[in-house]
Design an enzyme around this catalytic site. Structure first.
Site, PDB file in Angstrom:
ATOM      1  N   GLU A   8      83.005  53.734  24.690  1.00  0.00           N
ATOM      2  CA  GLU A   8      82.629  54.042  23.300  1.00  0.00           C
ATOM      3  C   GLU A   8      81.146  54.455  23.252  1.00  0.00           C
ATOM      4  O   GLU A   8      80.337  53.921  22.478  1.00  0.00           O
ATOM      5  CB  GLU A   8      82.906  52.884  22.341  1.00  0.00           C
ATOM      6  CG  GLU A   8      82.944  53.320  20.877  1.00  0.00           C
ATOM      7  CD  GLU A   8      83.163  52.165  19.901  1.00  0.00           C
ATOM      8  OE1 GLU A   8      82.187  51.503  19.517  1.00  0.00           O
ATOM      9  OE2 GLU A   8      84.314  51.930  19.518  1.00  0.00           O
TER      10      GLU A   8
ATOM     11  N   HIS B 197      84.641  36.729   7.853  1.00  0.00           N
ATOM     12  CA  HIS B 197      83.999  36.587   9.159  1.00  0.00           C
ATOM     13  C   HIS B 197      83.486  35.158   9.321  1.00  0.00           C
ATOM     14  O   HIS B 197      83.077  34.526   8.352  1.00  0.00           O
ATOM     15  CB  HIS B 197      82.829  37.587   9.204  1.00  0.00           C
ATOM     16  CG  HIS B 197      82.216  37.759  10.566  1.00  0.00           C
ATOM     17  ND1 HIS B 197      81.398  36.824  11.123  1.00  0.00           N
ATOM     18  CD2 HIS B 197      82.291  38.776  11.458  1.00  0.00           C
ATOM     19  CE1 HIS B 197      80.988  37.253  12.312  1.00  0.00           C
ATOM     20  NE2 HIS B 197      81.530  38.439  12.540  1.00  0.00           N
TER      21      HIS B 197
ATOM     22  N   HIS C  63      80.589  42.142   7.220  1.00  0.00           N
ATOM     23  CA  HIS C  63      79.807  41.252   8.085  1.00  0.00           C
ATOM     24  C   HIS C  63      78.449  41.802   8.507  1.00  0.00           C
ATOM     25  O   HIS C  63      77.637  41.078   9.058  1.00  0.00           O
ATOM     26  CB  HIS C  63      80.603  40.901   9.344  1.00  0.00           C
ATOM     27  CG  HIS C  63      80.716  42.046  10.323  1.00  0.00           C
ATOM     28  ND1 HIS C  63      79.733  42.344  11.235  1.00  0.00           N
ATOM     29  CD2 HIS C  63      81.684  42.967  10.517  1.00  0.00           C
ATOM     30  CE1 HIS C  63      80.109  43.394  11.951  1.00  0.00           C
ATOM     31  NE2 HIS C  63      81.278  43.796  11.543  1.00  0.00           N
TER      32      HIS C  63
ATOM     33  N   ASP D   2      78.281  48.424  21.119  1.00  0.00           N
ATOM     34  CA  ASP D   2      76.922  48.315  20.590  1.00  0.00           C
ATOM     35  C   ASP D   2      76.472  46.923  20.203  1.00  0.00           C
ATOM     36  O   ASP D   2      75.576  46.758  19.371  1.00  0.00           O
ATOM     37  CB  ASP D   2      76.818  49.217  19.355  1.00  0.00           C
ATOM     38  CG  ASP D   2      77.883  48.912  18.314  1.00  0.00           C
ATOM     39  OD1 ASP D   2      78.442  47.811  18.360  1.00  0.00           O
ATOM     40  OD2 ASP D   2      78.150  49.775  17.454  1.00  0.00           O
TER      41      ASP D   2
ATOM     42  N   GLU E  36      72.875  47.358  15.968  1.00  0.00           N
ATOM     43  CA  GLU E  36      73.813  48.131  16.793  1.00  0.00           C
ATOM     44  C   GLU E  36      73.287  49.513  17.196  1.00  0.00           C
ATOM     45  O   GLU E  36      73.535  49.970  18.306  1.00  0.00           O
ATOM     46  CB  GLU E  36      75.161  48.275  16.074  1.00  0.00           C
ATOM     47  CG  GLU E  36      75.944  46.974  15.939  1.00  0.00           C
ATOM     48  CD  GLU E  36      75.509  46.120  14.768  1.00  0.00           C
ATOM     49  OE1 GLU E  36      74.662  46.578  13.964  1.00  0.00           O
ATOM     50  OE2 GLU E  36      75.991  44.978  14.655  1.00  0.00           O
TER      51      GLU E  36
ATOM     52  N   ARG F 238      74.821  42.805   9.456  1.00  0.00           N
ATOM     53  CA  ARG F 238      73.563  42.093   9.243  1.00  0.00           C
ATOM     54  C   ARG F 238      72.694  42.746   8.180  1.00  0.00           C
ATOM     55  O   ARG F 238      72.046  42.070   7.388  1.00  0.00           O
ATOM     56  CB  ARG F 238      72.749  42.048  10.553  1.00  0.00           C
ATOM     57  CG  ARG F 238      73.050  40.841  11.359  1.00  0.00           C
ATOM     58  CD  ARG F 238      72.566  40.954  12.772  1.00  0.00           C
ATOM     59  NE  ARG F 238      73.348  40.029  13.585  1.00  0.00           N
ATOM     60  CZ  ARG F 238      72.918  38.843  13.988  1.00  0.00           C
ATOM     61  NH1 ARG F 238      71.705  38.443  13.713  1.00  0.00           N
ATOM     62  NH2 ARG F 238      73.697  38.054  14.692  1.00  0.00           N
TER      63      ARG F 238
HETATM   64  C1  UD1 Z   1      78.366  40.515  16.120  1.00  0.00           C
HETATM   65  C2  UD1 Z   1      77.599  41.720  16.652  1.00  0.00           C
HETATM   66  C3  UD1 Z   1      77.929  42.966  15.834  1.00  0.00           C
HETATM   67  C4  UD1 Z   1      79.426  43.174  15.714  1.00  0.00           C
HETATM   68  C5  UD1 Z   1      80.083  41.910  15.178  1.00  0.00           C
HETATM   69  C6  UD1 Z   1      81.570  42.045  15.121  1.00  0.00           C
HETATM   70  C7  UD1 Z   1      75.347  41.432  17.579  1.00  0.00           C
HETATM   71  C8  UD1 Z   1      73.958  41.085  17.308  1.00  0.00           C
HETATM   72  N1  UD1 Z   1      76.176  41.463  16.540  1.00  0.00           N
HETATM   73  O1  UD1 Z   1      77.849  40.226  14.824  1.00  0.00           O
HETATM   74  O2  UD1 Z   1      77.345  44.088  16.446  1.00  0.00           O
HETATM   75  O3  UD1 Z   1      79.681  44.244  14.846  1.00  0.00           O
HETATM   76  O4  UD1 Z   1      79.755  40.815  16.047  1.00  0.00           O
HETATM   77  O5  UD1 Z   1      82.132  41.003  14.388  1.00  0.00           O
HETATM   78  O6  UD1 Z   1      75.717  41.648  18.705  1.00  0.00           O
HETATM   79  N2  UD1 Z   1      80.739  32.717  14.551  1.00  0.00           N
HETATM   80  C9  UD1 Z   1      81.626  31.671  14.754  1.00  0.00           C
HETATM   81  N3  UD1 Z   1      82.768  31.920  15.468  1.00  0.00           N
HETATM   82  C10 UD1 Z   1      83.086  33.141  15.967  1.00  0.00           C
HETATM   83  C11 UD1 Z   1      82.183  34.204  15.725  1.00  0.00           C
HETATM   84  C12 UD1 Z   1      81.014  33.983  15.045  1.00  0.00           C
HETATM   85  O7  UD1 Z   1      81.386  30.544  14.329  1.00  0.00           O
HETATM   86  O8  UD1 Z   1      84.127  33.296  16.596  1.00  0.00           O
HETATM   87  C13 UD1 Z   1      79.492  32.460  13.794  1.00  0.00           C
HETATM   88  C14 UD1 Z   1      78.467  31.687  14.637  1.00  0.00           C
HETATM   89  O9  UD1 Z   1      77.749  30.842  13.803  1.00  0.00           O
HETATM   90  C15 UD1 Z   1      77.570  32.801  15.153  1.00  0.00           C
HETATM   91  C16 UD1 Z   1      77.543  33.717  13.935  1.00  0.00           C
HETATM   92  O10 UD1 Z   1      78.877  33.698  13.441  1.00  0.00           O
HETATM   93  O11 UD1 Z   1      76.297  32.352  15.541  1.00  0.00           O
HETATM   94  C17 UD1 Z   1      77.073  35.120  14.171  1.00  0.00           C
HETATM   95  O12 UD1 Z   1      77.660  35.680  15.329  1.00  0.00           O
HETATM   96  P1  UD1 Z   1      76.887  36.877  16.091  1.00  0.00           P
HETATM   97  O13 UD1 Z   1      77.704  37.310  17.242  1.00  0.00           O
HETATM   98  O14 UD1 Z   1      75.482  36.484  16.358  1.00  0.00           O
HETATM   99  O15 UD1 Z   1      76.784  38.016  15.019  1.00  0.00           O
HETATM  100  P2  UD1 Z   1      77.884  38.798  14.188  1.00  0.00           P
HETATM  101  O16 UD1 Z   1      77.356  38.966  12.824  1.00  0.00           O
HETATM  102  O17 UD1 Z   1      79.203  38.159  14.379  1.00  0.00           O
HETATM  103  N1  UDP Z   2      89.994  42.295  12.901  1.00  0.00           N
HETATM  104  C1  UDP Z   2      90.880  41.252  13.181  1.00  0.00           C
HETATM  105  N2  UDP Z   2      90.994  40.234  12.279  1.00  0.00           N
HETATM  106  C2  UDP Z   2      90.283  40.182  11.138  1.00  0.00           C
HETATM  107  C3  UDP Z   2      89.358  41.233  10.865  1.00  0.00           C
HETATM  108  C4  UDP Z   2      89.244  42.267  11.778  1.00  0.00           C
HETATM  109  O1  UDP Z   2      91.551  41.267  14.209  1.00  0.00           O
HETATM  110  O2  UDP Z   2      90.435  39.223  10.359  1.00  0.00           O
HETATM  111  C5  UDP Z   2      89.832  43.392  13.875  1.00  0.00           C
HETATM  112  C6  UDP Z   2      89.950  44.800  13.339  1.00  0.00           C
HETATM  113  O3  UDP Z   2      91.286  45.264  13.384  1.00  0.00           O
HETATM  114  C7  UDP Z   2      89.030  45.589  14.249  1.00  0.00           C
HETATM  115  C8  UDP Z   2      87.974  44.591  14.643  1.00  0.00           C
HETATM  116  O4  UDP Z   2      88.512  43.305  14.368  1.00  0.00           O
HETATM  117  O5  UDP Z   2      89.687  46.030  15.416  1.00  0.00           O
HETATM  118  C9  UDP Z   2      86.723  44.828  13.857  1.00  0.00           C
HETATM  119  O6  UDP Z   2      85.823  43.794  14.106  1.00  0.00           O
HETATM  120  P1  UDP Z   2      84.509  43.593  13.259  1.00  0.00           P
HETATM  121  O7  UDP Z   2      84.692  44.164  11.891  1.00  0.00           O
HETATM  122  O8  UDP Z   2      84.169  42.156  13.378  1.00  0.00           O
HETATM  123  O9  UDP Z   2      83.427  44.392  14.088  1.00  0.00           O
HETATM  124  P2  UDP Z   2      82.949  45.925  14.098  1.00  0.00           P
HETATM  125  O10 UDP Z   2      84.151  46.778  14.289  1.00  0.00           O
HETATM  126  O11 UDP Z   2      82.244  46.180  12.807  1.00  0.00           O
HETATM  127  O12 UDP Z   2      82.013  45.969  15.247  1.00  0.00           O
END
Ligand code: UD1
Ligand code: UDP
Length: 394
Positions: free
Chosen positions: A123, A246, A213, A101, A137, A215
């Site tokens: 999924e 995160h 994390h 999602d 999502e 939004r």
């Molecule tokens: C994203 C997904 C969310 C998912 C989550 C899992 C969207 C809109 N959101 O949210 O559905 O549940 O991932 O974690 O698809 N960043 C880093 N390094 C990384 C990852 C993120 O620096 O490895 C920072 C960056 O500034 C980035 C920001 O986090 O722009 C947000 O990342 P983004 O993928 O837009 O949204 P998430 O909140 O991570």
């Molecule tokens: N996870 C990880 N390291 C961390 C936190 C989470 O490997 O420090 C794993 C966790 O086991 C799960 C996935 O990341 O499988 C969850 O990711 P996240 O919470 O970012 O996204 P969501 O599941 O809410 O989409």
């Protein structure tokens, strides 16, 4: 299908959870002599994605590298749409597989649709029916569902959701969730932690594992959550919080502001999957707004308090291992306190239940695809016993 030609499957993912849940499937597809999985990562996440690619030893064929700090949802959508379209035009896959999602999921499915390429949704069928929770999502998965040709639903409830929306029964396959495949491959009672985790005193301290994390929780809800954690640590001298924060800078800043410098609160960088799930296996309880943790922790017999008002994963709530506690400080403190004080209450929640799969979801998806693309003439045994409903036999 011309003989000798391999079925080309473009597997797309971009964030940490998608990578964790698609990795076992990539490995499974690679086992098939007549399938050619091509992996494209959007890199919507960067470091958090790379950790997973390294662990599962997956080398993507394409890496769009789209992550920018502070980018908007439209910017992510645009970059993914264009990037994935180019790959589809170049590779002309028989199928595009997406997961879950995220915005990568939806935009990739849309790119496939524009190129009239079939889409498989892994999924599939999770729903809250609240357009804005979780955001974005809920709409990402609904829109992806509308574009998908194969729906790999993790549970019966997910299948029911799709049927209610008029999705054809023949296109839904209940497989279990591939996250359990990844979990089973990674949890090991002998696992040895390094660094800070290696110094934790699991015998005398109760470790609360925290992640946050979402939004829709940014701002005030997150402040409430973090203040509740601070209050709980002050209240219980044997409690220690481990919070791999995160990478999102907004969350990092707030966590540091409200929880930084506190004794018994460890704000650490996101952990690699293996130490993370092994820590989950040994912690006392989990507080989270994550989707994946609601699936993994129940399988490990860990109570989960979910920092949300609504969930698309009702199965573990029904089983009693997961409880929704919302994001008000007082309620989080009350519910956590109850679990910390009342052993009976704790034990009632600490049941290992596994409504999300048995570790063979990826295998079932491969089997079904082999059958669908004429690579095997027999309906997969997994489904044949109960072919009418296309659910695997439990
Ligand atoms: C994203 C997904 C969310 C998912 C989550 C899992 C969207 C809109 N959101 O949210 O559905 O549940 O991932 O974690 O698809 N960043 C880093 N390094 C990384 C990852 C993120 O620096 O490895 C920072 C960056 O500034 C980035 C920001 O986090 O722009 C947000 O990342 P983004 O993928 O837009 O949204 P998430 O909140 O991570
Ligand atoms: N996870 C990880 N390291 C961390 C936190 C989470 O490997 O420090 C794993 C966790 O086991 C799960 C996935 O990341 O499988 C969850 O990711 P996240 O919470 O970012 O996204 P969501 O599941 O809410 O989409």
């Amino acid at each position: 299908m011309p003989s000798g030609r391999k079925i080309k499957i473009l597997v797309v993912f971009g964030t940490r959870p998608e990578a964790i849940k698609m990795a076992p499937l990539v490995k499974e597809l690679q086992k098939s002599p007549n399938m050619l999985p091509i992996v494209a990562v959007t890199a919507q996440h960067r470091e958090m994605l790379d950790q997973v690619l390294d662990l599962f030893e997956i080398k993507p064929h394409y890496d769009l590298n789209i992550m920018r700090h502070g980018q908007t949802l439209s910017e992510i959508t645009g970059r993914v749409l264009e990037g994935i379209e180019n790959i589809i035009v170049k590779e002309r896959p028989d199928l595009v597989l997406v997961h879950g999602d995220t915005t990568t999921t939806f935009a990739s499915a849309l790119a496939a649709f524009y190129e009239k390429t079939p889409v498989g949704h892994v999924e599939a069928g999770l729903r809250t029916r609240d357009k804005y929770a979780p955001f974005p999502e809920e709409m990402n998965r609904r829109l992806t569902g509308a574009l998908a040709d194969f729906h790999f639903a993790p549970t019966e409830a997910a299948r029911e959701n799709l049927l209610k929306e008029g999705v054809s029964r023949d296109s839904i396959f209940v497989t279990g969730n591939t996250v359990i495949d990844a979990l089973f491959a990674s949890v090991n009672p002998e696992y040895r932690f390094e660094g800070l985790l290696g110094r934790l005193d699991f015998k005398n301290r109760r470790i609360i594992l925290v992640t946050a994390h979402r939004r829709e929780n940014w701002g005030k809800p997150m402040e409430e959550i973090f203040s509740a954690l601070a209050e709980l640590v002050d209240m219980f001298s044997d409690v220690e919080v481990v919070f791999p924060v995160h990478k999102n800078p907004a969350i990092q800043a707030l966590a540091k502001k409200l929880l930084g410098g506190r004794e018994r609160v460890h704000l650490i960088e996101p952990l690699e999957y293996a130490p993370f799930v092994n820590l989950m296996a040994r912690c006392y309880l989990v507080l989270t707004d994550s989707g994946g943790l609601q699936e993994e922790a129940p399988a490990l017999g860990k109570p989960v308090l979910v920092l949300r008002e609504i969930t698309e994963r009702p199965e573990a709530v029904e089983a009693g291992t997961v409880r929704l506690v919302g994001f008000s400080r007082s309620r989080i403190v009350r519910e956590t306190r109850r679990l910390l004080l009342d052993e009976k209450e704790y034990q009632a929640m600490a049941n290992a239940v596994n409504p999300y799969g048995d570790g063979k979801a990826s295998y079932r998806i491969r089997k079904w695809l082999e059958y669908s693309y004429g690579l095997s003439s027999e309906i997969p045994a997994e489904f044949s016993a109960d072919f009418g409903s296309r659910s695997y036999k439990k």
